[in-house]
Write a protein that holds these residues in place. Structure first.
Motif, mmCIF file in Angstrom:
data_model
loop_
_atom_site.group_PDB
_atom_site.id
_atom_site.type_symbol
_atom_site.label_atom_id
_atom_site.label_comp_id
_atom_site.label_asym_id
_atom_site.label_seq_id
_atom_site.Cartn_x
_atom_site.Cartn_y
_atom_site.Cartn_z
ATOM 1 N N PHE A 17 0.839 -1.172 0.000
ATOM 2 C CA PHE A 17 0.000 0.000 0.000
ATOM 3 C C PHE A 17 0.884 1.235 0.000
ATOM 4 C CE2 PHE A 17 -2.391 3.172 2.499
ATOM 5 C CZ PHE A 17 -3.494 3.300 1.680
ATOM 6 N N ILE A 18 0.768 1.981 -1.061
ATOM 7 C CA ILE A 18 1.588 3.183 -1.153
ATOM 8 C C ILE A 18 0.721 4.386 -0.850
ATOM 9 C CG2 ILE A 18 3.019 4.622 -2.645
ATOM 10 C CD1 ILE A 18 3.514 1.895 -4.240
ATOM 11 N N PHE A 19 1.097 5.028 0.193
ATOM 12 C CA PHE A 19 0.300 6.159 0.639
ATOM 13 C C PHE A 19 0.753 7.429 -0.074
ATOM 14 C CE2 PHE A 19 -2.212 8.520 3.615
ATOM 15 C CZ PHE A 19 -3.144 7.588 4.035
ATOM 16 N N ARG A 20 -0.171 7.975 -0.823
ATOM 17 C CA ARG A 20 0.153 9.210 -1.515
ATOM 18 C C ARG A 20 0.102 10.371 -0.529
ATOM 19 N NH1 ARG A 20 -3.827 7.000 -4.533
ATOM 20 N NH2 ARG A 20 -5.269 8.628 -3.940
ATOM 21 N N ASN A 21 0.818 11.370 -0.881
ATOM 22 C CA ASN A 21 0.745 12.584 -0.093
ATOM 23 C C ASN A 21 -0.521 13.315 -0.518
ATOM 24 O OD1 ASN A 21 1.804 14.027 1.929
ATOM 25 N ND2 ASN A 21 3.448 14.962 0.737
ATOM 26 N N PHE A 22 -1.411 13.500 0.388
ATOM 27 C CA PHE A 22 -2.662 14.134 0.010
ATOM 28 C C PHE A 22 -3.020 15.242 0.976
ATOM 29 C CE2 PHE A 22 -3.577 10.723 2.863
ATOM 30 C CZ PHE A 22 -4.606 11.172 3.664
ATOM 31 N N GLY A 23 -3.978 16.048 0.593
ATOM 32 C CA GLY A 23 -4.371 17.176 1.408
ATOM 33 C C GLY A 23 -5.032 16.755 2.699
ATOM 34 N N GLY A 24 -4.967 17.578 3.691
ATOM 35 C CA GLY A 24 -5.663 17.295 4.936
ATOM 36 C C GLY A 24 -4.805 16.623 5.983
ATOM 37 N N GLN A 25 -3.590 16.258 5.597
ATOM 38 C CA GLN A 25 -2.695 15.710 6.607
ATOM 39 C C GLN A 25 -2.080 16.839 7.402
ATOM 40 O OE1 GLN A 25 0.319 12.861 5.511
ATOM 41 N NE2 GLN A 25 -0.980 12.002 3.942
ATOM 42 N N ARG A 26 -1.909 16.576 8.668
ATOM 43 C CA ARG A 26 -1.228 17.569 9.485
ATOM 44 C C ARG A 26 -0.336 16.837 10.474
ATOM 45 N NH1 ARG A 26 -7.169 18.798 10.880
ATOM 46 N NH2 ARG A 26 -7.206 17.554 9.010
ATOM 47 N N PRO A 27 0.798 17.424 10.783
ATOM 48 C CA PRO A 27 1.672 16.775 11.757
ATOM 49 C C PRO A 27 1.057 16.860 13.148
ATOM 50 C CG PRO A 27 2.596 18.889 11.106
ATOM 51 C CD PRO A 27 1.342 18.684 10.289
ATOM 52 N N GLY A 28 1.270 15.861 13.946
ATOM 53 C CA GLY A 28 0.772 15.891 15.314
ATOM 54 C C GLY A 28 1.357 14.740 16.109
ATOM 55 N N TRP A 29 1.267 14.854 17.410
ATOM 56 C CA TRP A 29 1.811 13.836 18.286
ATOM 57 C C TRP A 29 0.856 12.651 18.349
ATOM 58 C CZ3 TRP A 29 6.446 13.105 20.349
ATOM 59 C CH2 TRP A 29 6.579 12.109 21.319
ATOM 60 N N CYS A 30 1.373 11.451 18.150
ATOM 61 C CA CYS A 30 0.572 10.251 18.288
ATOM 62 C C CYS A 30 1.035 9.486 19.517
ATOM 63 C CB CYS A 30 0.697 9.364 17.046
ATOM 64 S SG CYS A 30 -0.161 7.786 17.270
ATOM 65 N N VAL A 31 0.103 9.287 20.455
ATOM 66 C CA VAL A 31 0.433 8.568 21.689
ATOM 67 C C VAL A 31 0.796 7.120 21.376
ATOM 68 C CG1 VAL A 31 -0.490 7.783 23.915
ATOM 69 C CG2 VAL A 31 -1.058 10.067 23.065
ATOM 70 N N GLY A 32 0.057 6.508 20.409
ATOM 71 C CA GLY A 32 0.297 5.113 20.041
ATOM 72 C C GLY A 32 1.707 4.888 19.505
ATOM 73 N N CYS A 33 2.160 5.821 18.677
ATOM 74 C CA CYS A 33 3.509 5.724 18.113
ATOM 75 C C CYS A 33 4.549 6.257 19.096
ATOM 76 C CB CYS A 33 3.618 6.535 16.818
ATOM 77 S SG CYS A 33 2.681 5.873 15.434
ATOM 78 N N GLY A 34 4.104 7.121 19.975
ATOM 79 C CA GLY A 34 5.048 7.789 20.857
ATOM 80 C C GLY A 34 5.964 8.708 20.073
ATOM 81 N N ALA A 35 5.416 9.265 19.006
ATOM 82 C CA ALA A 35 6.222 10.108 18.128
ATOM 83 C C ALA A 35 5.345 11.085 17.367
ATOM 84 C CB ALA A 35 6.996 9.234 17.137
ATOM 85 N N GLU A 36 5.984 12.053 16.765
ATOM 86 C CA GLU A 36 5.285 12.980 15.888
ATOM 87 C C GLU A 36 5.008 12.271 14.570
ATOM 88 O OE1 GLU A 36 5.009 17.513 14.729
ATOM 89 O OE2 GLU A 36 4.989 16.528 16.646
ATOM 90 N N THR A 37 3.739 12.235 14.164
ATOM 91 C CA THR A 37 3.381 11.579 12.903
ATOM 92 C C THR A 37 2.456 12.501 12.116
ATOM 93 O OG1 THR A 37 1.414 10.497 13.800
ATOM 94 C CG2 THR A 37 3.483 9.296 13.982
ATOM 95 N N GLN A 38 1.937 11.969 11.015
ATOM 96 C CA GLN A 38 0.936 12.689 10.242
ATOM 97 C C GLN A 38 -0.435 12.197 10.671
ATOM 98 O OE1 GLN A 38 1.418 15.161 7.773
ATOM 99 N NE2 GLN A 38 3.482 15.146 8.620
ATOM 100 N N LEU A 39 -1.360 13.115 10.832
ATOM 101 C CA LEU A 39 -2.727 12.781 11.214
ATOM 102 C C LEU A 39 -3.676 13.253 10.130
ATOM 103 C CD1 LEU A 39 -2.418 14.099 14.876
ATOM 104 C CD2 LEU A 39 -2.383 11.704 14.201
ATOM 105 N N THR A 40 -4.761 12.529 9.937
ATOM 106 C CA THR A 40 -5.734 12.925 8.940
ATOM 107 C C THR A 40 -7.146 12.555 9.402
ATOM 108 O OG1 THR A 40 -6.216 12.879 6.576
ATOM 109 C CG2 THR A 40 -5.668 10.781 7.591
ATOM 110 N N THR A 41 -8.139 13.116 8.740
ATOM 111 C CA THR A 41 -9.519 12.844 9.132
ATOM 112 C C THR A 41 -9.925 11.427 8.728
ATOM 113 O OG1 THR A 41 -10.412 13.652 7.051
ATOM 114 C CG2 THR A 41 -10.178 15.270 8.824
ATOM 115 N N VAL A 42 -10.977 10.930 9.360
ATOM 116 C CA VAL A 42 -11.474 9.586 9.052
ATOM 117 C C VAL A 42 -11.889 9.493 7.585
ATOM 118 C CG1 VAL A 42 -13.362 7.959 9.506
ATOM 119 C CG2 VAL A 42 -12.199 9.078 11.412
#
Ligand code: ZN
Length: 91
Positions: A17-42
């Motif tokens: 699965f190749i995830f394209r870079n798409f609109g609506g992503q924003r950087p944010g802290w993810c507790v599950g990853c314990g790191a800064e990741t990209q977050l997006t809407t459902v």
């Protein structure tokens, strides 16, 4: 009394699965990853993953995906966990 039937759909996913870079992503802290990741809407996560929003919510419910809420109470999905989930499906 009406009974509402939910039909489970068989969803085939590509193994890689190749995830394209798409609109609506924003950087944010993810507790599950314990790191800064990209977050997006459902909605956007579902579209990019080729899943229905219902299927995506089921993954969230199963704990397969990380998520957090934004300031307005919207659910944001951790793109990192989404990629991992999609790529490990069917192995
Ligand atoms: Zn995460």
């Amino acid at each position: 009394m009406k009974t509402r039937r939910i039909t489970k759909l068989m969803i085939e996913t590509e193994r890689t699965f190749i995830f394209r870079n798409f609109g609506g992503q924003r950087p944010g802290w993810c507790v599950g990853c314990g790191a800064e990741t990209q977050l997006t809407t459902v909605a956007e996560a579902a579209r990019e993953a080729g899943l229905s929003e219902l299927a995506l919510y089921e993954l969230l419910d199963d704990g397969a995906l990380h998520f957090r809420e934004d300031e307005e109470g919207r659910v944001l999905v951790c793109v990192n966990s989404l990629i991992t989930e999609i790529n490990t499906k069917g192995e």
